[in-house]
Design a protein around this motif. Sequence first.
Motif, PDB file in Angstrom:
ATOM      1  N   GLY A  62       0.820  -1.198   0.000  1.00 23.66           N
ATOM      2  CA  GLY A  62       0.000   0.000   0.000  1.00 23.66           C
ATOM      3  C   GLY A  62       0.858   1.255   0.000  1.00 23.66           C
ATOM      4  N   GLY A  63       0.210   2.406   0.045  1.00 26.25           N
ATOM      5  CA  GLY A  63       0.923   3.678  -0.007  1.00 26.25           C
ATOM      6  C   GLY A  63       1.737   3.945   1.236  1.00 26.25           C
ATOM      7  N   ILE A  64       2.881   4.602   1.033  1.00 24.73           N
ATOM      8  CA  ILE A  64       3.707   5.015   2.165  1.00 24.73           C
ATOM      9  C   ILE A  64       2.970   6.124   2.924  1.00 24.73           C
ATOM     10  N   VAL A  65       2.935   6.011   4.236  1.00 28.71           N
ATOM     11  CA  VAL A  65       2.259   7.013   5.061  1.00 28.71           C
ATOM     12  C   VAL A  65       2.960   8.361   4.864  1.00 28.71           C
ATOM     13  N   PRO A  66       2.212   9.421   4.564  1.00 26.28           N
ATOM     14  CA  PRO A  66       2.836  10.690   4.179  1.00 26.28           C
ATOM     15  C   PRO A  66       3.598  11.396   5.282  1.00 26.28           C
ATOM     16  N   SER A 184       8.298  -1.872   7.776  1.00 30.98           N
ATOM     17  CA  SER A 184       9.406  -2.703   7.310  1.00 30.98           C
ATOM     18  C   SER A 184      10.587  -1.812   6.973  1.00 30.98           C
ATOM     19  N   GLY A 185      11.721  -2.095   7.606  1.00 30.15           N
ATOM     20  CA  GLY A 185      12.914  -1.310   7.334  1.00 30.15           C
ATOM     21  C   GLY A 185      12.744   0.165   7.601  1.00 30.15           C
ATOM     22  N   GLY A 186      11.920   0.508   8.569  1.00 27.03           N
ATOM     23  CA  GLY A 186      11.708   1.906   8.901  1.00 27.03           C
ATOM     24  C   GLY A 186      10.648   2.594   8.069  1.00 27.03           C
ATOM     25  N   THR A 187      10.088   1.886   7.079  1.00 29.59           N
ATOM     26  CA  THR A 187       9.049   2.464   6.231  1.00 29.59           C
ATOM     27  C   THR A 187       7.678   1.988   6.690  1.00 29.59           C
ATOM     28  N   VAL A 188       6.778   2.930   6.917  1.00 30.66           N
ATOM     29  CA  VAL A 188       5.412   2.600   7.329  1.00 30.66           C
ATOM     30  C   VAL A 188       4.497   2.766   6.122  1.00 30.66           C
ATOM     31  N   ARG A 189       3.746   1.720   5.843  1.00 29.76           N
ATOM     32  CA  ARG A 189       2.807   1.732   4.724  1.00 29.76           C
ATOM     33  C   ARG A 189       1.392   1.415   5.206  1.00 29.76           C
ATOM     34  N   HIS A 190       0.440   1.921   4.464  1.00 30.09           N
ATOM     35  CA  HIS A 190      -0.949   1.537   4.679  1.00 30.09           C
ATOM     36  C   HIS A 190      -1.173   0.197   4.007  1.00 30.09           C
ATOM     37  N   PHE A 191      -1.785  -0.742   4.721  1.00 34.79           N
ATOM     38  CA  PHE A 191      -2.019  -2.082   4.178  1.00 34.79           C
ATOM     39  C   PHE A 191      -3.465  -2.281   3.731  1.00 34.79           C
ATOM     40  N   TRP A 192      -4.408  -1.896   4.603  1.00 35.25           N
ATOM     41  CA  TRP A 192      -5.823  -2.177   4.317  1.00 35.25           C
ATOM     42  C   TRP A 192      -6.689  -1.255   5.162  1.00 35.25           C
ATOM     43  N   ALA A 193      -7.863  -0.935   4.623  1.00 37.65           N
ATOM     44  CA  ALA A 193      -8.860  -0.185   5.378  1.00 37.65           C
ATOM     45  C   ALA A 193     -10.227  -0.783   5.103  1.00 37.65           C
ATOM     46  N   GLU A 194     -11.083  -0.732   6.096  1.00 38.03           N
ATOM     47  CA  GLU A 194     -12.475  -1.113   5.884  1.00 38.03           C
ATOM     48  C   GLU A 194     -13.122  -0.039   5.010  1.00 38.03           C
TER      49      GLU A 194
END
Length: 242
Positions: A62-66, A184-194
Amino acid sequence: MTESNEAAPALKPARELADSPRRFPGESAEYRRARNDLLAEEIELRRHIERVAAQRRALPPGGIVPEDYRFQGESGPVTLSEMFGKHDTLVTYNWMFGPRRERSCPMCTSLLSAYDGEMPDMLQRVAFAVIGRSPIEKLVAFAKERGWRHLQLYSSADNTFNRDYAGEDPDGDDVPAFNVFTRSGGTVRHFWAEEMGPWTADPGQDPRGAPDVMPLWTVLDMTPGGRGSDWYPKLEYNAAPR
């Protein structure tokens, strides 16, 4: 986790598995036939839930958290990345208890009361954060009133997290939302949302996700009266149920 290349074993037809050996006192042959037909559908439902869960796990990144959103926790400021703790997965729930509300949303309260009891088990696998737009003192005071012990509470009053990940207008009504993030590796990503809401509901049906995240409704779905059409949880009841 690596996926196995081995072919999944062929499944027996649900109707074949639904020839239940169980019998209950006084049941009729008509009841048993109808119950076994229902059991076949329940088996198919279980299998469909498994297929959907596998499809969810297989989503591309998913997208990288801004930004590393900054929240106010019970012990001071906390960033989104710090909420992960020792885990690589973070589940967040947007609590409908914003500054315009004198009291918490009853539906959110019912859900969070159930999750509070499950939290010691859930935190073995993932981090879980409950996020509301009211000041942290207001969130904590309500939690103490309800006797919650395990929920991790955070105020998003000073950031745009709710607007970015719950589709919430900062000047409008609260919106409930589940989101899952990975690190992962210091990168936070969005995975899923309801993403099921009023626009996805079938005629005459309250908007909800699938499977339903509220234990209350899951249990009531197993009863003759079901969920009903005019009942919702309340914050207080006049008398204890009998």
